[in-house]
Design a protein around this motif. Structure first.
Motif, PDB file in Angstrom:
ATOM      1  N   ARG A  67       6.658  -1.713  -3.976  1.00  0.00           N
ATOM      2  CA  ARG A  67       6.687  -1.014  -5.273  1.00  0.00           C
ATOM      3  C   ARG A  67       5.484  -1.389  -6.151  1.00  0.00           C
ATOM      4  O   ARG A  67       5.554  -1.308  -7.361  1.00  0.00           O
ATOM      5  CB  ARG A  67       8.006  -1.311  -5.989  1.00  0.00           C
ATOM      6  N   THR A  98       2.339   3.198  -0.573  1.00  0.00           N
ATOM      7  CA  THR A  98       3.295   3.413  -1.666  1.00  0.00           C
ATOM      8  C   THR A  98       2.840   4.574  -2.544  1.00  0.00           C
ATOM      9  O   THR A  98       3.650   5.424  -2.937  1.00  0.00           O
ATOM     10  CB  THR A  98       3.440   2.123  -2.497  1.00  0.00           C
ATOM     11  N   TYR A 115       8.270   0.986 -10.512  1.00  0.00           N
ATOM     12  CA  TYR A 115       7.099   0.583  -9.731  1.00  0.00           C
ATOM     13  C   TYR A 115       6.045   0.020 -10.696  1.00  0.00           C
ATOM     14  O   TYR A 115       6.170   0.153 -11.916  1.00  0.00           O
ATOM     15  CB  TYR A 115       6.502   1.790  -9.000  1.00  0.00           C
TER      16      TYR A 115
END
Ligand SMILES: [Zn+2]
Length: 340
Positions: free
Chosen positions: A270, A317, A220
């Motif tokens: 991500r 996220t 990420y």
């Protein structure tokens, strides 16, 4: 909903002395400050060992939750270590979170070269409640060193991600050769269950970063500090040391949005919002103002963002990766899947 995936607060005894010295020589647009002015003006404004100013700044900016990251950069120069031991620094971060448990979480800072690195990891996650591990490779290590593999195995057992500084550093005591994203290639392959967050999308090396992160579902990025390349004003006058030299000439806001679009295209779901707020007033507000202006990108730069992908970026996220229960999350997920 705004979850800031990456910021800091500090006390006077938490930084190594070489770092204070660097700040003193470079604040005020690189002019530096005499020692007494630095101690009496800069240090009190910058330090926030209880997190009180941090929460006030969050309120002002509209930040709902934030991840405070403890940094272990003490092994750079053992003669100039921070006065507060790294275990106690991590405890101090946990105490800040205890004062605002619904707003703050922290990341345990540890240099994996320490002989007791795994014990510090256990202390941070199991006893103090850390939700992520903070790595700082420019302090002098390559993350793909096999000596660190037991540490990564333990991270997998604990189910905790690692957030690492990635990209150039402007403090000359540090070495940026260690913080190129390519050094996470081995770790990403060998530990598919370990989530790795490459902070700042590697700044100037952001396309290199996409080359690495784009290929691995367990890698990420956060966009903290990234806006500083384009908009140095987000760090304010006192933060001028942060863009005086290697941050380069500011680019246009239009090119910024095109870069962000390319990053989103490569890392859907991500990429996380972060301010890298570090004690200086206005930094969070400037970042929130910038990123919540995303609708301007269409007329300004000819690129579009959707509400759903901005929700992923601004909070969803981070909520997943840090296991934060964000209020209204289920409803937001349902509405996002409806209009995607
Ligand atoms: Zn940071």
């Amino acid at each position: 909903m705004i979850l800031d995936a990456h910021l800091h607060c500090w006390g006077r005894t938490w930084h190594p002395e070489w770092l204070w010295e660097f700040f003193r020589k470079h604040v005020d647009f690189g002019k530096g400050m005499p020692e007494d002015r630095f101690e009496n003006e800069f240090v009190p404004e910058y330090c926030d060992p209880t997190g009180e100013k941090l929460v006030e700044e969050m309120d002002r900016a509209g930040t709902d939750r934030a991840m405070i990251l403890c940094i272990d950069w003490n092994l750079v120069d053992p003669a100039m270590e921070a006065k507060l031991d790294i275990r106690d620094q991590n405890r101090a971060h946990a105490e800040i979170c205890q004062r605002a448990p619904d707003r703050l979480s922290f990341g345990v800072g540890v240099d994996p070269r320490r002989k007791d690195a795994i014990e510090i990891l256990n202390l941070g996650v199991e006893e103090l409640g850390a939700r992520v591990v903070k790595f700082y490779p420019p302090a002098g290590f390559y993350p793909n060193d096999r000596d660190f593999y037991p540490f990564y195995e333990r991270c997998c057992e604990l189910g905790v991600p690692i957030l690492t500084h990635s990209g150039p550093v402007q403090v000359h005591t540090l070495r940026m050769k260690y913080s190129h994203p390519i050094h996470w290639n081995d770790v990403a392959v060998d530990f598919p269950d370990l989530k790795v967050i490459l902070a700042h999308c590697s700044l100037h090396w952001w396309r290199d970063c996409l080359g690495v992160a784009g290929l691995f579902d367990n890698v990420y990025c956060d966009l903290s500090w990234f806006a500083n390349i384009v908009h140095p004003e987000v760090f304010g006058e006192k933060g001028a040391y942060q863009h005086e030299r290697n941050m380069g000439a500011p680019q246009s806001r239009a090119s910024f949005w095109r870069h962000v679009r390319e990053i989103f295209n490569t890392l859907p779901g991500r990429i996380m919002y972060g301010s890298d707020y570090n004690g200086l007033p206005g930094v969070q507000q400037a970042h929130v103002d910038l990123f919540t202006s995303w609708a301007e990108a269409e007329s300004m730069a000819g690129v579009r963002f959707t509400q759903a992908e901005m929700d992923d970026f601004m909070w969803r996220t981070a909520a997943d990766i840090y296991r934060w229960d964000a209020p209204g999350r289920e409803a937001a997920l349902a509405s996002a899947s409806g209009d995607a």
